[in-house]
Write a protein that holds these residues in place. Structure first.
Motif, PDB file in Angstrom:
ATOM      1  N   UNK A 241      87.655 119.715  -9.638  1.00 13.53           N
ATOM      2  CA  UNK A 241      87.576 120.849 -10.573  1.00 13.53           C
ATOM      3  C   UNK A 241      86.216 121.523 -10.571  1.00 13.53           C
ATOM      4  N   UNK A 242      85.164 120.730 -10.603  1.00 14.03           N
ATOM      5  CA  UNK A 242      83.818 121.269 -10.761  1.00 14.03           C
ATOM      6  C   UNK A 242      83.010 121.162  -9.468  1.00 14.03           C
ATOM      7  N   UNK A 243      82.082 122.101  -9.318  1.00 11.19           N
ATOM      8  CA  UNK A 243      81.106 122.047  -8.239  1.00 11.19           C
ATOM      9  C   UNK A 243      79.716 122.063  -8.865  1.00 11.19           C
ATOM     10  N   UNK A 244      78.862 121.198  -8.378  1.00 13.83           N
ATOM     11  CA  UNK A 244      77.501 121.119  -8.942  1.00 13.83           C
ATOM     12  C   UNK A 244      76.560 122.015  -8.167  1.00 13.83           C
ATOM     13  N   UNK A 245      75.770 122.799  -8.907  1.00 17.18           N
ATOM     14  CA  UNK A 245      74.723 123.639  -8.318  1.00 17.18           C
ATOM     15  C   UNK A 245      73.450 123.371  -9.108  1.00 17.18           C
ATOM     16  N   UNK A 246      72.591 122.492  -8.595  1.00 16.39           N
ATOM     17  CA  UNK A 246      71.397 122.095  -9.350  1.00 16.39           C
ATOM     18  C   UNK A 246      71.822 121.320 -10.582  1.00 16.39           C
ATOM     19  N   UNK A 247      71.422 121.789 -11.754  1.00 14.60           N
ATOM     20  CA  UNK A 247      71.822 121.158 -13.006  1.00 14.60           C
ATOM     21  C   UNK A 247      73.011 121.861 -13.651  1.00 14.60           C
ATOM     22  N   UNK A 260      94.821 139.147 -16.579  1.00 18.00           N
ATOM     23  CA  UNK A 260      93.476 139.714 -16.586  1.00 18.00           C
ATOM     24  C   UNK A 260      93.446 141.051 -17.318  1.00 18.00           C
ATOM     25  N   UNK A 261      94.584 141.779 -17.282  1.00 20.76           N
ATOM     26  CA  UNK A 261      94.649 143.099 -17.914  1.00 20.76           C
ATOM     27  C   UNK A 261      95.115 143.037 -19.364  1.00 20.76           C
ATOM     28  N   UNK A 262      95.944 142.078 -19.690  1.00 29.41           N
ATOM     29  CA  UNK A 262      96.581 142.074 -21.014  1.00 29.41           C
ATOM     30  C   UNK A 262      96.099 140.964 -21.938  1.00 29.41           C
ATOM     31  N   UNK A 263      95.292 140.039 -21.450  1.00 34.83           N
ATOM     32  CA  UNK A 263      94.815 138.934 -22.284  1.00 34.83           C
ATOM     33  C   UNK A 263      95.227 137.592 -21.716  1.00 34.83           C
ATOM     34  N   UNK A 264      94.310 136.647 -21.858  1.00 34.46           N
ATOM     35  CA  UNK A 264      94.571 135.349 -21.241  1.00 34.46           C
ATOM     36  C   UNK A 264      93.780 134.271 -21.956  1.00 34.46           C
ATOM     37  N   UNK A 265      94.310 133.091 -21.989  1.00 28.56           N
ATOM     38  CA  UNK A 265      93.596 131.927 -22.547  1.00 28.56           C
ATOM     39  C   UNK A 265      93.930 130.693 -21.724  1.00 28.56           C
ATOM     40  N   UNK A 266      92.993 129.807 -21.623  1.00 30.02           N
ATOM     41  CA  UNK A 266      93.210 128.554 -20.903  1.00 30.02           C
ATOM     42  C   UNK A 266      92.253 127.503 -21.438  1.00 30.02           C
ATOM     43  N   UNK A 267      92.516 126.257 -21.129  1.00 29.29           N
ATOM     44  CA  UNK A 267      91.677 125.145 -21.596  1.00 29.29           C
ATOM     45  C   UNK A 267      91.438 124.175 -20.442  1.00 29.29           C
ATOM     46  N   UNK A 268      90.359 123.431 -20.557  1.00 26.82           N
ATOM     47  CA  UNK A 268      90.017 122.420 -19.550  1.00 26.82           C
ATOM     48  C   UNK A 268      89.126 121.378 -20.199  1.00 26.82           C
ATOM     49  N   UNK A 269      88.949 120.258 -19.505  1.00 27.57           N
ATOM     50  CA  UNK A 269      88.103 119.176 -20.023  1.00 27.57           C
ATOM     51  C   UNK A 269      86.807 119.087 -19.213  1.00 27.57           C
ATOM     52  N   UNK A 270      85.708 118.892 -19.943  1.00 27.43           N
ATOM     53  CA  UNK A 270      84.407 118.714 -19.305  1.00 27.43           C
ATOM     54  C   UNK A 270      84.318 117.317 -18.683  1.00 27.43           C
ATOM     55  N   UNK A 276      87.631 122.086 -23.844  1.00 31.68           N
ATOM     56  CA  UNK A 276      87.072 123.419 -24.089  1.00 31.68           C
ATOM     57  C   UNK A 276      88.195 124.453 -23.961  1.00 31.68           C
ATOM     58  N   UNK A 277      88.268 125.357 -24.916  1.00 32.84           N
ATOM     59  CA  UNK A 277      89.256 126.444 -24.894  1.00 32.84           C
ATOM     60  C   UNK A 277      88.557 127.766 -24.629  1.00 32.84           C
ATOM     61  N   UNK A 278      89.107 128.553 -23.726  1.00 31.65           N
ATOM     62  CA  UNK A 278      88.594 129.894 -23.441  1.00 31.65           C
ATOM     63  C   UNK A 278      89.715 130.911 -23.694  1.00 31.65           C
ATOM     64  N   UNK A 279      89.397 131.950 -24.474  1.00 33.19           N
ATOM     65  CA  UNK A 279      90.403 132.956 -24.812  1.00 33.19           C
ATOM     66  C   UNK A 279      89.862 134.349 -24.549  1.00 33.19           C
ATOM     67  N   UNK A 280      90.653 135.184 -23.901  1.00 36.70           N
ATOM     68  CA  UNK A 280      90.276 136.570 -23.606  1.00 36.70           C
ATOM     69  C   UNK A 280      91.426 137.480 -24.066  1.00 36.70           C
ATOM     70  N   UNK A 281      91.429 137.821 -25.343  1.00 34.77           N
ATOM     71  CA  UNK A 281      92.511 138.628 -25.893  1.00 34.77           C
ATOM     72  C   UNK A 281      92.119 140.100 -26.011  1.00 34.77           C
ATOM     73  N   UNK A 282      90.848 140.336 -26.246  1.00 34.08           N
ATOM     74  CA  UNK A 282      90.401 141.714 -26.480  1.00 34.08           C
ATOM     75  C   UNK A 282      89.515 142.246 -25.363  1.00 34.08           C
ATOM     76  N   UNK A 283      89.551 141.613 -24.216  1.00 34.28           N
ATOM     77  CA  UNK A 283      88.739 142.083 -23.105  1.00 34.28           C
ATOM     78  C   UNK A 283      89.482 141.930 -21.792  1.00 34.28           C
TER      79      UNK A 283
END
Length: 338
Positions: A241-247, A260-270, A276-283
């Protein structure tokens, strides 16, 4: 005395023109550092060799100074009193002769004075006294022992190097890992045999590829050399899932064009397990858009509490084909947007 002064100063890590007080101070610090009782079994052979070599270097360094001073005194006395090589007074009378004292008596007295002066300065237990017993007596054992110690302290077998593979989770949280390896060991009769070793090592939070763990004296043994070190170099396993770049950590997220045009949300684990939840409803998510979440990257070594960032990079997934009806509809919808 068989070894140049430069060797003693090198072992004591001192310049040539060091004063006796500085030599004594350096000696005290070094014997405290390398006293065998203060070292674990893994580094005890090296500590014993260094301790003996440091002690020999200190004693011989002082012995050389006393010998040089004694020879200087002898040369001065010969110049003043005209002492011949056989220890008797020469034909010249001493300029300090007084009535009743012949040159021979003055010479004999000065011989005693030189001898007494040298050994008075060399009190029992001092390096110069040891020099008198070991070197002046014609015993080469001291020189031979010191040669062995000094050569041991100067030479070390090549290190035994291995890779230690760690996951990003292990490097993020820190962990203890067991390492197993085989090393060459010198037996009492001088032969070399293989020995299997198991050792627990500590991986600190924030370590990265290239960091090294050094196990002193745990590598291969060779006759006449100090045991080698065993060196384990950190390597990073590829993370799904992750790639390390320095720290920092980088997460790539694929977003369908419509989302991407109408709104999107997704979640993942650190890496820590935190969700962590990410939501893009108004952008609108544009191609190449990057969202930075501060302080959710890798720990920064030697900076308590400091962490890198998490960067979420979005890749827009475009449809591979559209029907004529879809094209017409999209053209109509997007007509006044640009």
């Amino acid at each position: 005395m068989g070894n140049p002064p430069e060797l003693y100063h090198k072992i004591l890590n001192l310049p040539k023109d060091t004063s006796p007080q500085e030599i004594r101070s350096a000696y005290k610090n070094l014997v405290k550092k390398w006293h065998p009782d203060k070292h674990p079994p893994s580094s005890k052979p090296e500590a014993e060799a260094r301790f003996k070599a440091i002690t020999e270097a200190y004693e011989c360094s002082f012995a050389q100074r006393f010998l040089a001073q004694a020879l200087l005194d002898q040369q001065e006395n010969r110049a003043v009193f005209g002492v011949c090589n056989d220890g008797r007074a020469g034909d010249r009378a001493s300029p300090f002769s007084v009535a009743g004292l012949g040159a021979g008596r003055v010479s004999a007295r000065m011989e005693r004075t030189r001898s007494d002066d040298f050994y008075t300065r060399s009190a029992p237990g001092t390096p110069a006294r040891e020099f008198k017993k070991v070197y002046s007596s014609g015993n080469s054992g001291g020189r031979r022992a010191f040669a062995e110690f000094s050569s041991s302290i100067m030479r070390k077998a090549p290190p035994l190097e291995r890779k230690l593979e760690c996951t990003l989770e292990e490097l993020c949280r820190g962990c203890k890992k067991e390492v197993k390896f085989s090393r060459d060991v010198v037996t009492k009769n001088g032969s070399i045999v293989k020995k299997e070793v198991s050792q627990m090592v500590l991986v600190k939070p924030g370590w990265k590829k290239g960091n090294q763990i050094v196990l002193e004296g745990m590598g291969d043994e060779r006759p006449g050399c100090l045991p080698a070190d065993a060196i384990f170099t950190i390597s990073e396993k590829k993370h799904p899932t992750f790639k390390r770049v320095g720290n920092d950590l980088v997460l790539k997220a694929e977003v369908p064009l419509v989302s991407a045009l109408t709104g999107w949300s997704f979640s993942f684990r650190l890496l820590s397990g935190k969700k962590v939840n990410c939501s893009f409803q108004d952008e609108i998510i544009c191609p190449g858009y990057e969202k930075v979440i501060k302080g959710e990257g890798m720990p920064v070594v030697e900076q308590k509490g400091a962490r890198g960032d998490l960067k979420v990079k979005f890749e827009i997934v475009f449809p591979k084909e559209l029907t004529d009806e879809q094209r017409t509809g999209l053209a109509e919808i997007l007509k006044g947007c640009c």
